[in-house]
Design an enzyme around this catalytic site. Sequence first.
Site, mmCIF file in Angstrom:
data_model
loop_
_atom_site.group_PDB
_atom_site.id
_atom_site.type_symbol
_atom_site.label_atom_id
_atom_site.label_comp_id
_atom_site.label_asym_id
_atom_site.label_seq_id
_atom_site.Cartn_x
_atom_site.Cartn_y
_atom_site.Cartn_z
ATOM 1 N N LYS A 144 0.847 -1.199 -0.090
ATOM 2 C CA LYS A 144 0.167 0.041 -0.093
ATOM 3 C C LYS A 144 0.835 1.148 -0.088
ATOM 4 O O LYS A 144 1.373 1.529 1.018
ATOM 5 C CB LYS A 144 -0.884 0.202 1.045
ATOM 6 C CG LYS A 144 -2.007 1.208 1.183
ATOM 7 C CD LYS A 144 -2.454 1.681 2.370
ATOM 8 C CE LYS A 144 -1.340 2.628 2.932
ATOM 9 N NZ LYS A 144 -1.265 3.716 1.867
ATOM 10 N N GLU B 11 10.751 1.763 9.817
ATOM 11 C CA GLU B 11 11.543 2.695 9.495
ATOM 12 C C GLU B 11 10.600 3.952 9.926
ATOM 13 O O GLU B 11 9.795 4.488 9.135
ATOM 14 C CB GLU B 11 12.070 2.981 8.035
ATOM 15 C CG GLU B 11 12.782 1.464 7.710
ATOM 16 C CD GLU B 11 14.290 1.439 8.173
ATOM 17 O OE1 GLU B 11 14.464 2.804 8.784
ATOM 18 O OE2 GLU B 11 14.962 0.424 8.016
ATOM 19 N N CYS C 197 13.428 11.612 6.733
ATOM 20 C CA CYS C 197 13.547 11.336 7.985
ATOM 21 C C CYS C 197 14.816 11.533 8.290
ATOM 22 O O CYS C 197 15.322 11.791 9.571
ATOM 23 C CB CYS C 197 13.179 9.596 7.940
ATOM 24 S SG CYS C 197 14.168 8.769 6.911
ATOM 25 N N GLU D 233 9.713 16.556 14.334
ATOM 26 C CA GLU D 233 10.445 16.386 13.092
ATOM 27 C C GLU D 233 9.536 17.657 12.138
ATOM 28 O O GLU D 233 8.234 17.781 12.063
ATOM 29 C CB GLU D 233 9.638 15.084 12.582
ATOM 30 C CG GLU D 233 10.724 14.203 12.458
ATOM 31 C CD GLU D 233 10.292 12.923 11.420
ATOM 32 O OE1 GLU D 233 9.097 12.656 11.381
ATOM 33 O OE2 GLU D 233 10.934 12.564 10.522
HETATM 34 P P1 NAD Z 1 2.472 8.447 7.736
HETATM 35 O O1 NAD Z 1 3.076 7.493 8.811
HETATM 36 O O2 NAD Z 1 1.430 9.529 7.936
HETATM 37 O O3 NAD Z 1 2.108 7.546 6.542
HETATM 38 C C1 NAD Z 1 3.084 6.432 6.035
HETATM 39 C C2 NAD Z 1 2.251 5.255 5.449
HETATM 40 O O4 NAD Z 1 1.391 4.923 6.757
HETATM 41 C C3 NAD Z 1 1.069 6.052 4.395
HETATM 42 O O5 NAD Z 1 1.191 5.157 3.400
HETATM 43 C C4 NAD Z 1 0.066 6.201 5.136
HETATM 44 O O6 NAD Z 1 -1.432 6.012 4.289
HETATM 45 C C5 NAD Z 1 0.032 4.701 6.041
HETATM 46 N N1 NAD Z 1 -0.922 4.759 7.158
HETATM 47 C C6 NAD Z 1 -1.344 6.283 7.802
HETATM 48 N N2 NAD Z 1 -2.280 5.719 8.833
HETATM 49 C C7 NAD Z 1 -2.260 4.325 8.695
HETATM 50 C C8 NAD Z 1 -2.986 3.374 9.588
HETATM 51 N N3 NAD Z 1 -3.937 3.823 10.562
HETATM 52 N N4 NAD Z 1 -2.693 1.963 9.195
HETATM 53 C C9 NAD Z 1 -2.016 1.769 8.178
HETATM 54 N N5 NAD Z 1 -1.218 2.400 7.429
HETATM 55 C C10 NAD Z 1 -1.515 3.725 7.874
HETATM 56 O O7 NAD Z 1 3.726 9.170 7.320
HETATM 57 P P2 NAD Z 1 4.130 9.906 6.105
HETATM 58 O O8 NAD Z 1 3.544 11.453 6.445
HETATM 59 O O9 NAD Z 1 3.637 9.530 4.873
HETATM 60 O O10 NAD Z 1 5.631 10.117 6.014
HETATM 61 C C11 NAD Z 1 6.472 11.117 6.859
HETATM 62 C C12 NAD Z 1 7.082 10.094 7.953
HETATM 63 O O11 NAD Z 1 7.836 9.017 7.503
HETATM 64 C C13 NAD Z 1 8.109 10.788 8.744
HETATM 65 O O12 NAD Z 1 7.754 10.605 10.037
HETATM 66 C C14 NAD Z 1 9.256 10.403 8.326
HETATM 67 O O13 NAD Z 1 10.401 10.714 9.280
HETATM 68 C C15 NAD Z 1 9.049 8.963 7.943
HETATM 69 N N6 NAD Z 1 9.911 8.341 7.055
HETATM 70 C C16 NAD Z 1 11.042 7.317 7.811
HETATM 71 C C17 NAD Z 1 11.955 6.714 6.755
HETATM 72 C C18 NAD Z 1 13.239 5.768 7.441
HETATM 73 O O14 NAD Z 1 13.466 5.201 6.491
HETATM 74 N N7 NAD Z 1 13.210 5.874 8.707
HETATM 75 C C19 NAD Z 1 11.975 7.168 5.537
HETATM 76 C C20 NAD Z 1 11.100 8.205 4.900
HETATM 77 C C21 NAD Z 1 10.083 8.650 5.883
#
Ligand code: NAD
Length: 477
Positions: A173, A249, A283, A380
């Site tokens: 997804k 991650e 991130c 962040e």
């Molecule tokens: P997010 O957690 O809002 O969303 C990430 C994914 O989770 C999306 O696909 C979203 O649709 C899904 N999601 C949201 N709610 C959900 C639920 N209830 N159940 C299942 N899936 C759900 O994060 P974002 O805003 O898309 O991305 C930014 C975040 O990602 C930041 O915190 C960033 O640091 C992190 N990030 C981490 C890494 C790493 O490798 N550590 C890399 C890139 C981004």
Amino acid sequence: MTTHGLFIDGTWGPAASGRTFAVENPATGETIAMVADGDGDDARRAIEAAGARQSDWSRSAPRERGEILRRTYEIIMNRADELAALITAEMGKPLAEARGEVMYGAEFFRWFAEEAVRIGGDHTLSGDGRTRILVTKGPVGPCVLVTPWNFPLAMGARKIGPAVAAGCTMVFKPAEQTPLTSLALTRILTEAGLPAGVLNVVTTSDPGGVVGPWMSSGIARKISFTGSTDVGRLLLAQAAENVMRSSMELGGNAPFLVCEDAALDRAVEGAVTAKMRNMGEACTAANRFFVHRSVAGEFSAKLGERLSALKVADGAARGAEVGPLIDRAGMEKVEQLVDDAVGRGASVVVGGSRLSGSGYFYAPTVLADVPPDAALMSTEIFGPVAPIIPFDDEEEAVRLANDTEWGLVGYVFTTDLDRAFRIGEALDVGMVGVNTGLVSNPGAPFGGVKHSGLGREGGRAGIEEYLESKYLAIPRS
Ligand code: NAD
């Protein structure tokens, strides 16, 4: 306007409900495509397809899996410009950076093409010499993959590459803001020969409504998630129900340390990379700049000069160096964090406000003398804002750097080798950039400690996340 379907068991089709949702270009606010809006019914079909295909796929030849990955790498490289344009259109980053992401993402397929045929095992004798201990490695089973919007190609590549190499089937997804690149990648994998049912993709505007049924299905054996710590925690709790393997991650709050003996121009260049790559929406983005008091003024001025000279524009425009933020909420969050810091006494060196006109643009910003209680010290930022905090000695800098629940990456700039090792070892993080603002590398184990996550992606550790050990006890007669 194109409408994209779901990809389940090797077939593209609409969502069971027939619903769709819009994908927007963040530079213009315009809708660029419609995608199928999957729900629980689609989710169940997808995980059943992955479950049904797992046994055959486990028995496929490692070389066959490796060659699918190698062809995927080659097709991506041949279509780099097309993919970069798609990333820019749905995510906003400048074309040059999008192209960089395509190269970076492609490398994971090349890396894991080579890993597929290197899955080893172990053979030893028990201490008493009576039993052969034969350890084999096999795929963990069907995997749930969930990715964020900030690197639409690379985040999928880091998961799909090792899952294919290990012989796992998948339900995937992508983020609702940026599904188009993932769908393009799915078409490429199919063209490269990935069999039906191995990768199943469900786009949705209701993430919980799709991922929830996967987690409770009892079919999925692993979750690999990249995203925020809050959602990661929720998925870990769901994974506990079925005792699923988990790779997380999550978020970061990277410290960037500039010591008094640092080569200052190099530190400024490192800061531009660590802060401005992806408009700060990474991130790994440097979130807090701890700079020795003796050089803090000069560093702030030089960084301010560099950031204010960057060209902020639609990522598709010629020469664009900084694109828009992902959406209105992202822009307003940055705005509030800067206002809060200034309200508490920080001073604006450059930037400090959103830009007028359409799209979600925020000016590259440097804030000096940021107080420890400013909200952006423990949040962040996910935007182009560099808060500078002066420090007086190394011990204090390390203490401030570690004063966070996150531990993904840290950066240290110094010309003293002993100090570089000392600080590198003292930082509570999974990765350290020593005199560099860039740590991401497909050959390295990417990941964090504390609330930044569990497990590693890339490097030799990357494939282990998708393998399970089994040991056979064979008596010596
Ligand atoms: P997010 O957690 O809002 O969303 C990430 C994914 O989770 C999306 O696909 C979203 O649709 C899904 N999601 C949201 N709610 C959900 C639920 N209830 N159940 C299942 N899936 C759900 O994060 P974002 O805003 O898309 O991305 C930014 C975040 O990602 C930041 O915190 C960033 O640091 C992190 N990030 C981490 C890494 C790493 O490798 N550590 C890399 C890139 C981004």
